[in-house]
Design a protein around this motif. Structure first.
Motif, PDB file in Angstrom:
ATOM      1  N   THR A 148      11.544   5.407 -19.873  1.00  0.00           N
ATOM      2  CA  THR A 148      12.891   4.836 -19.985  1.00  0.00           C
ATOM      3  C   THR A 148      13.489   4.452 -18.633  1.00  0.00           C
ATOM      4  OG1 THR A 148      13.713   7.094 -20.035  1.00  0.00           O
ATOM      5  CG2 THR A 148      13.580   5.946 -22.148  1.00  0.00           C
ATOM      6  N   ALA A 149      13.218   5.236 -17.595  1.00  0.00           N
ATOM      7  CA  ALA A 149      13.930   4.975 -16.339  1.00  0.00           C
ATOM      8  C   ALA A 149      13.094   4.270 -15.273  1.00  0.00           C
ATOM      9  CB  ALA A 149      14.462   6.297 -15.773  1.00  0.00           C
ATOM     10  N   ILE A 150      11.749   4.331 -15.382  1.00  0.00           N
ATOM     11  CA  ILE A 150      10.937   3.746 -14.302  1.00  0.00           C
ATOM     12  C   ILE A 150      10.223   2.476 -14.745  1.00  0.00           C
ATOM     13  CG2 ILE A 150       8.985   4.167 -12.755  1.00  0.00           C
ATOM     14  CD1 ILE A 150       9.830   7.040 -12.617  1.00  0.00           C
ATOM     15  N   LYS A 151       9.677   2.527 -15.958  1.00  0.00           N
ATOM     16  CA  LYS A 151       8.888   1.388 -16.419  1.00  0.00           C
ATOM     17  C   LYS A 151       9.671   0.064 -16.401  1.00  0.00           C
ATOM     18  CE  LYS A 151       5.706   0.024 -20.051  1.00  0.00           C
ATOM     19  NZ  LYS A 151       6.333  -0.955 -20.913  1.00  0.00           N
ATOM     20  N   PRO A 152      10.954   0.070 -16.795  1.00  0.00           N
ATOM     21  CA  PRO A 152      11.675  -1.218 -16.785  1.00  0.00           C
ATOM     22  C   PRO A 152      11.653  -1.924 -15.429  1.00  0.00           C
ATOM     23  CG  PRO A 152      12.935   0.426 -17.969  1.00  0.00           C
ATOM     24  CD  PRO A 152      11.769   1.151 -17.376  1.00  0.00           C
ATOM     25  N   LEU A 211       0.832  -1.201   0.000  1.00  0.00           N
ATOM     26  CA  LEU A 211       0.000   0.000   0.000  1.00  0.00           C
ATOM     27  C   LEU A 211       0.873   1.259   0.000  1.00  0.00           C
ATOM     28  CD1 LEU A 211      -3.097   0.212   0.156  1.00  0.00           C
ATOM     29  CD2 LEU A 211      -2.814   0.907   2.527  1.00  0.00           C
ATOM     30  N   ILE A 212       1.929   1.215   0.802  1.00  0.00           N
ATOM     31  CA  ILE A 212       2.848   2.361   0.851  1.00  0.00           C
ATOM     32  C   ILE A 212       3.483   2.561  -0.534  1.00  0.00           C
ATOM     33  CG2 ILE A 212       5.025   3.234   1.844  1.00  0.00           C
ATOM     34  CD1 ILE A 212       4.228   1.743   4.459  1.00  0.00           C
ATOM     35  N   GLY A 213       3.886   1.450  -1.179  1.00  0.00           N
ATOM     36  CA  GLY A 213       4.467   1.515  -2.524  1.00  0.00           C
ATOM     37  C   GLY A 213       3.497   2.163  -3.503  1.00  0.00           C
ATOM     38  N   LEU A 214       2.241   1.764  -3.376  1.00  0.00           N
ATOM     39  CA  LEU A 214       1.199   2.275  -4.270  1.00  0.00           C
ATOM     40  C   LEU A 214       1.041   3.792  -4.116  1.00  0.00           C
ATOM     41  CD1 LEU A 214      -1.059   0.142  -5.628  1.00  0.00           C
ATOM     42  CD2 LEU A 214      -2.541   1.563  -4.291  1.00  0.00           C
ATOM     43  N   VAL A 248       2.247   9.439  -5.800  1.00  0.00           N
ATOM     44  CA  VAL A 248       2.729  10.786  -5.498  1.00  0.00           C
ATOM     45  C   VAL A 248       3.946  11.121  -6.370  1.00  0.00           C
ATOM     46  CG1 VAL A 248       3.747  12.231  -3.683  1.00  0.00           C
ATOM     47  CG2 VAL A 248       1.839  10.698  -3.148  1.00  0.00           C
ATOM     48  N   ILE A 249       4.895  10.177  -6.449  1.00  0.00           N
ATOM     49  CA  ILE A 249       6.112  10.441  -7.234  1.00  0.00           C
ATOM     50  C   ILE A 249       5.753  10.688  -8.705  1.00  0.00           C
ATOM     51  CG2 ILE A 249       8.256   9.392  -8.117  1.00  0.00           C
ATOM     52  CD1 ILE A 249       8.483   7.959  -5.386  1.00  0.00           C
ATOM     53  N   GLY A 250       4.878   9.842  -9.251  1.00  0.00           N
ATOM     54  CA  GLY A 250       4.490   9.981 -10.662  1.00  0.00           C
ATOM     55  C   GLY A 250       3.842  11.331 -10.921  1.00  0.00           C
ATOM     56  N   LEU A 251       2.916  11.707 -10.032  1.00  0.00           N
ATOM     57  CA  LEU A 251       2.218  12.980 -10.236  1.00  0.00           C
ATOM     58  C   LEU A 251       3.175  14.162 -10.063  1.00  0.00           C
ATOM     59  CD1 LEU A 251      -1.239  12.386  -8.528  1.00  0.00           C
ATOM     60  CD2 LEU A 251      -0.678  12.357 -10.960  1.00  0.00           C
ATOM     61  N   ALA A 252       4.091  14.033  -9.085  1.00  0.00           N
ATOM     62  CA  ALA A 252       5.059  15.118  -8.857  1.00  0.00           C
ATOM     63  C   ALA A 252       5.955  15.268 -10.085  1.00  0.00           C
ATOM     64  CB  ALA A 252       5.895  14.809  -7.617  1.00  0.00           C
ATOM     65  N   MET A 253       6.366  14.142 -10.661  1.00  0.00           N
ATOM     66  CA  MET A 253       7.209  14.212 -11.859  1.00  0.00           C
ATOM     67  C   MET A 253       6.484  14.916 -12.990  1.00  0.00           C
ATOM     68  SD  MET A 253       8.998  10.499 -12.036  1.00  0.00           S
ATOM     69  CE  MET A 253       8.699  10.448 -13.767  1.00  0.00           C
ATOM     70  N   TRP A 259       4.971   5.145 -13.030  1.00  0.00           N
ATOM     71  CA  TRP A 259       4.956   5.196 -14.500  1.00  0.00           C
ATOM     72  C   TRP A 259       3.571   5.586 -15.029  1.00  0.00           C
ATOM     73  CZ3 TRP A 259       2.409   1.127 -17.407  1.00  0.00           C
ATOM     74  CH2 TRP A 259       2.473   1.352 -18.795  1.00  0.00           C
ATOM     75  N   VAL A 260       2.532   4.940 -14.504  1.00  0.00           N
ATOM     76  CA  VAL A 260       1.174   5.256 -14.984  1.00  0.00           C
ATOM     77  C   VAL A 260       0.833   6.718 -14.710  1.00  0.00           C
ATOM     78  CG1 VAL A 260      -1.301   4.805 -14.646  1.00  0.00           C
ATOM     79  CG2 VAL A 260       0.277   2.910 -14.742  1.00  0.00           C
ATOM     80  N   MET A 261       1.147   7.165 -13.498  1.00  0.00           N
ATOM     81  CA  MET A 261       0.783   8.535 -13.133  1.00  0.00           C
ATOM     82  C   MET A 261       1.586   9.561 -13.930  1.00  0.00           C
ATOM     83  SD  MET A 261      -1.688   8.544 -11.229  1.00  0.00           S
ATOM     84  CE  MET A 261      -2.601   7.085 -10.881  1.00  0.00           C
TER      85      MET A 261
END
Ligand code: ASP
Length: 435
Positions: free
Chosen positions: A43-47, A15-18, A23-28, A219-221
């Motif tokens: 390139t850097a997260i999806k793999p 859950l924490i990972g989710l 948050v990280i995806g949206l912040a990026m 990646w999705v976010m």
């Protein structure tokens, strides 16, 4: 520090990972802008996310084949398989009936298609989904699909990761071991040991779930943003509400609480890891090893049931998908100004059920097969492709919710048939998984 992190229960870490991934995806996306964030995430997260998905997928066939053989031999009597099979299919149909009804109810109340112009999906979008629809359709008619369950070459079926033929073959091998008797003991022991080993490997891979889920969510976010939910507005609202009700009311209250008289809290805690992985991968197939391990280890479902009911469920029981297909049909009807008759509602319910059974447990499979359901309300193929092309770019966030629903339903049914067979260890189910 790491020891402390590891000591947190897995479902909480997932859950924490989710949440962190979100948050990280949206912040990026906010910080780097859409184009840069998308490129960086691809390139850097999806793999990292892909590596996790590949690790779980690697386990699907070894896990089903060994667990199922052991399950059948542990049953001791091949006749029991018939009862188990009949109860499972009946329960799958009953839950799907609730799902379709809920989908139609929400689609009618919320009116997701009202005022929407799906014709704006341009030629490019149509072209890009056309090929995908054809691939999704390629499985052939119902007779071909049924025949394909019998593998002409079991090794090929294993190599291709074909779930239903593998189930079929493993059941027969299990029955073969049973009827052979003592001579087959070495084979039986081999499968017992192999099933243990594969389960251990699964548990090892599950330890990576928090990181895999984090990468997939980020990646999705980063690539899609959360505005997808607002863009699809009422369609997303109808789906999320219907799926939420299906999970809490139908699986939780009705099946686990009323029918099985078991504590809901434990059911939800027990499946949380699998739900997190389903939500982030949008694939019931890819989640399958985690689903099996949650059912066995957290909820006390015996191998014989978990190994047979869950792979079958991941392939044919898709309540979230059935809900969605009903909503998409109503979406198209409302957008096109079509008034549906009661008979058409019935037809939508029936085809949504059949298509959900036929859809593969992979991302977007449900949407790509929606044309069949749209056809029965008089939406022609060309228009159907337009509707699909219109929704497709936003489908991932919708798919995440329906996949979570799909696997939650599989586990609820597995608990039910296990209990009726005396194959549910209630002490394990009731254990306090909160720590
Ligand atoms: N992605 C879903 C699943 O794997 C199927 C769907 O597209 O509805 O369960």
């Amino acid at each position: 520090m790491f020891g402390k992190w590891q000591s947190i229960t897995l479902w909480k870490r997932v859950l924490i990972g989710l949440v962190l991934g979100l948050v990280i995806g949206l912040a990026m996306r906010a910080g780097l802008g859409e184009a840069t964030a998308t490129e960086f995430a691809n390139t850097a997260i999806k793999p990292f996310g892909d590596a996790f998905v590949r690790l779980i997928k690697m386990l699907i066939i070894p896990l089903i084949s060994t667990t199922l053989v052991v399950g059948v031999t542990a049953m001791g009597d091949p006749k029991k398989l018939g009862t188990l099979g009949a109860r499972t299919i009946l329960m799958y149909l009953v839950t799907t009936f609730f799902a379709v009804s809920l989908g139609l109810l929400m689609g009618t109340l919320i009116q997701p298609g009202k005022g929407v112009d799906y014709e704006v999906a341009g030629a490019e979008a149509v072209d890009s989904v056309q090929g995908k629809i054809e691939t999704a359709d390629a499985a052939g008619g119902i007779v071909d699909r049924l025949l394909a369950i019998i593998p002409t070459n079991p090794v090929e079926a294993l190599a291709n990761g074909a779930v239903l033929p593998t189930i079929f073959f493993a059941i027969l091998i299990g029955i073969g071991i049973l009827v052979t008797g003592a001579v087959a003991d070495p084979v039986k022991h081999f499968f017992e040991a192999a099933a243990e080993v594969v389960m251990r490997v699964t548990l090892m891979v599950m330890e990576l779930a928090p990181y895999g889920v984090l990468a997939l969510m980020a990646w999705v976010m980063a690539t899609q943003g959360i505005e997808v939910i607002w863009n699809m507005g009422k369609l997303a609202l109808a789906l999320y509400l219907a799926c939420g009700i299906q999970i809490f009311l139908v699986y939780g209250l009705l099946i686990v609480g009323c029918l099985l008289k078991l504590p809901l809290k434990q059911y939800f805690r027990g499946i949380a890891d699998a739900q997190g992985v389903a939500f982030s991968t949008a694939s019931s197939n890819a989640t399958l090893p985690i689903t099996i391990s949650c059912a066995e280890k957290n909820l006390g479902v015996d191998k014989s049931v978990a190994g047979s009911v869950l792979p079958l469920g991941a392939t044919i029981n898709m309540d979230g998908t059935a809900i969605y297909l009903g909503i998409v049909a109503l979406f198209a009807a409302q957008a096109g100004g079509l008034e549906l008759t009661a008979v058409q509602y019935g037809m939508v319910a029936l085809t949504a059920t059949l298509v959900s059974i036929g859809a593969a447990g992979i991302p977007s499979a449900g949407l790509l097969l929606a044309a069949t359901v749209l056809n029965v309300i008089g939406v022609g193929n060309e228009q159907a492709v337009l509707v699909i092309a219109f929704i497709f770019p936003f489908d991932r966030l919708l798919d995440m919710m329906r996949t979570t629903t799909n696997i939650s339903g599989d586990v609820a049914v597995a608990c039910a048939v296990a209990k009726w067979d005396g194959n549910l260890d209630e002490d394990v189910f009731r254990q306090d998984a909160s720590v």
